[in-house]
Motif scaffolding. Sequence first.
Motif, mmCIF file in Angstrom:
data_model
loop_
_atom_site.group_PDB
_atom_site.id
_atom_site.type_symbol
_atom_site.label_atom_id
_atom_site.label_comp_id
_atom_site.label_asym_id
_atom_site.label_seq_id
_atom_site.Cartn_x
_atom_site.Cartn_y
_atom_site.Cartn_z
ATOM 1 N N LEU A 1 10.710 -8.404 -2.205
ATOM 2 C CA LEU A 1 9.690 -7.475 -1.703
ATOM 3 C C LEU A 1 9.148 -6.543 -2.780
ATOM 4 O O LEU A 1 8.178 -5.823 -2.556
ATOM 5 C CB LEU A 1 10.267 -6.650 -0.550
ATOM 6 N N ARG B 1 9.817 -3.103 9.435
ATOM 7 C CA ARG B 1 8.471 -3.549 9.036
ATOM 8 C C ARG B 1 8.520 -4.175 7.642
ATOM 9 O O ARG B 1 7.882 -5.212 7.393
ATOM 10 C CB ARG B 1 7.493 -2.375 9.059
ATOM 11 N N ASP B 2 9.248 -3.549 6.734
ATOM 12 C CA ASP B 2 9.376 -4.115 5.388
ATOM 13 C C ASP B 2 10.039 -5.489 5.438
ATOM 14 O O ASP B 2 9.568 -6.447 4.800
ATOM 15 C CB ASP B 2 10.202 -3.182 4.498
ATOM 16 N N SER C 1 10.128 -7.593 7.789
ATOM 17 C CA SER C 1 9.307 -8.605 8.462
ATOM 18 C C SER C 1 8.391 -9.346 7.495
ATOM 19 O O SER C 1 7.839 -10.398 7.830
ATOM 20 C CB SER C 1 8.478 -7.957 9.575
ATOM 21 N N GLU C 2 8.230 -8.830 6.268
ATOM 22 C CA GLU C 2 7.399 -9.512 5.265
ATOM 23 C C GLU C 2 8.142 -10.643 4.548
ATOM 24 O O GLU C 2 7.525 -11.444 3.846
ATOM 25 C CB GLU C 2 6.919 -8.500 4.217
ATOM 26 N N ARG D 1 6.872 -14.123 2.258
ATOM 27 C CA ARG D 1 7.099 -14.096 0.814
ATOM 28 C C ARG D 1 7.904 -15.314 0.338
ATOM 29 O O ARG D 1 7.725 -15.772 -0.792
ATOM 30 C CB ARG D 1 7.847 -12.819 0.422
ATOM 31 N N ASN E 1 2.842 -15.441 0.327
ATOM 32 C CA ASN E 1 2.007 -14.262 0.141
ATOM 33 C C ASN E 1 2.558 -13.343 -0.912
ATOM 34 O O ASN E 1 2.296 -12.140 -0.899
ATOM 35 C CB ASN E 1 1.891 -13.519 1.486
#
Length: 407
Positions: free
Chosen positions: A325, A362-363, A365-366, A370, A406
Amino acid sequence: MQERMVPEADPTPESLAQTNLLIVAGEASGDLHAARMLEEIRRSYPSVQSFGLGGPELRSAGMDVIADSSDISVVGIVEAFKVIPRARQIFRQLLEEVDRRKPVSAVLVDFPEFNLRLARALRKRGVKIVYYISPQIWAWRRRRVRTIAKVIDVMLVVLPFEVDFYRQHEVEAIHVGHPLVDEVPSLVQVWDQSSTPDDPKRIALLPGSRSSEIRSNLPVMLQAAEEMARHMSIEVAVIKASSIPLSTIKGFLEGCPLSVKIVSEARFDELAGSHLALCASGTAALEVGLLTTPMIVVYRVHSWTFLLGRLLVRLPYISLVNLVLSRVAVPELLQNQAVPKRISDEATAILADRDRIDRMRRDLSELRARLGESGASARAAAQVIRTLIGDKQKVSNLKIEEPASNA
């Protein structure tokens, strides 16, 4: 997206009959990921024979396990000295089997101290070498990329940023995606809706997948849980890795005043139902992150190993979650910071702060986006089959795309 060549047509099962494949996975996560890859190969070509170093997952997938990876799976330079005699014995055993079975290809999974030495010996024997899951040489000991460039045929990476690193050093690197994307389901954390403020907080402990990690991490995690229990009502579960005997975990629970359950099956359900996880650094942190369960990364190693690591490692974070992240999504308490009181204070502060929990989730969930699209094991298997085919099958202009991410 990058494009890669694949066989024009699938080889017939007869063309791969009695084809031998060496697989070397030196620790639990490698055992799992290699097993999923092998299952994809055997689903289409059951006649492919595999042998090598692995654990229960590869054994279940049909590999002839010459030596068990748990014999030599440790973390740290100091810890590694204790298993050198057994590692040398296994090294000789594998080469004896290679000389006898004459495999077409070898899949070496992470575990660089052992596998890069083995790769040199295999190269001299004319074995094609696929390296699956890159060692973290982009973090430390970057000079090893020179060895990799000389001895392997293709590097299959699971983190998207690794491709550029290897291509800068003229190593063929293919991003196949991370197999955990398929392994870890998307589960809803029902405690969001079902729990009340007076309900016990469910705490999951993930001390690691190696015996040395259990010895270093589990006692301090249990002591931290005891400290938390003085301030709130909690329920504690230890998530047991498949590579760790049940008796080992039970041994550390003797004398513990808390009621602690041990979970080996349905661990993802347990993690998704946990309010917080205390997690060793490594693959387990990615599993917890993919479930978006709030966590604290807790990690201890031998003091000399830690000091040497501080001198050599060139990374801002230790956990794969924060690395992927590119920011501090989860707190990291390492070595002298990983003490019961500090861990308990951090855990209590997180559980008391709903905004912080929501921000962490929220972090996390990325992570899936990735790490790339699903199907990593099948893509890795396709690349291995390409090396097994050799001259038996022409390679044409049919193309396969690397997974999107992403990152």
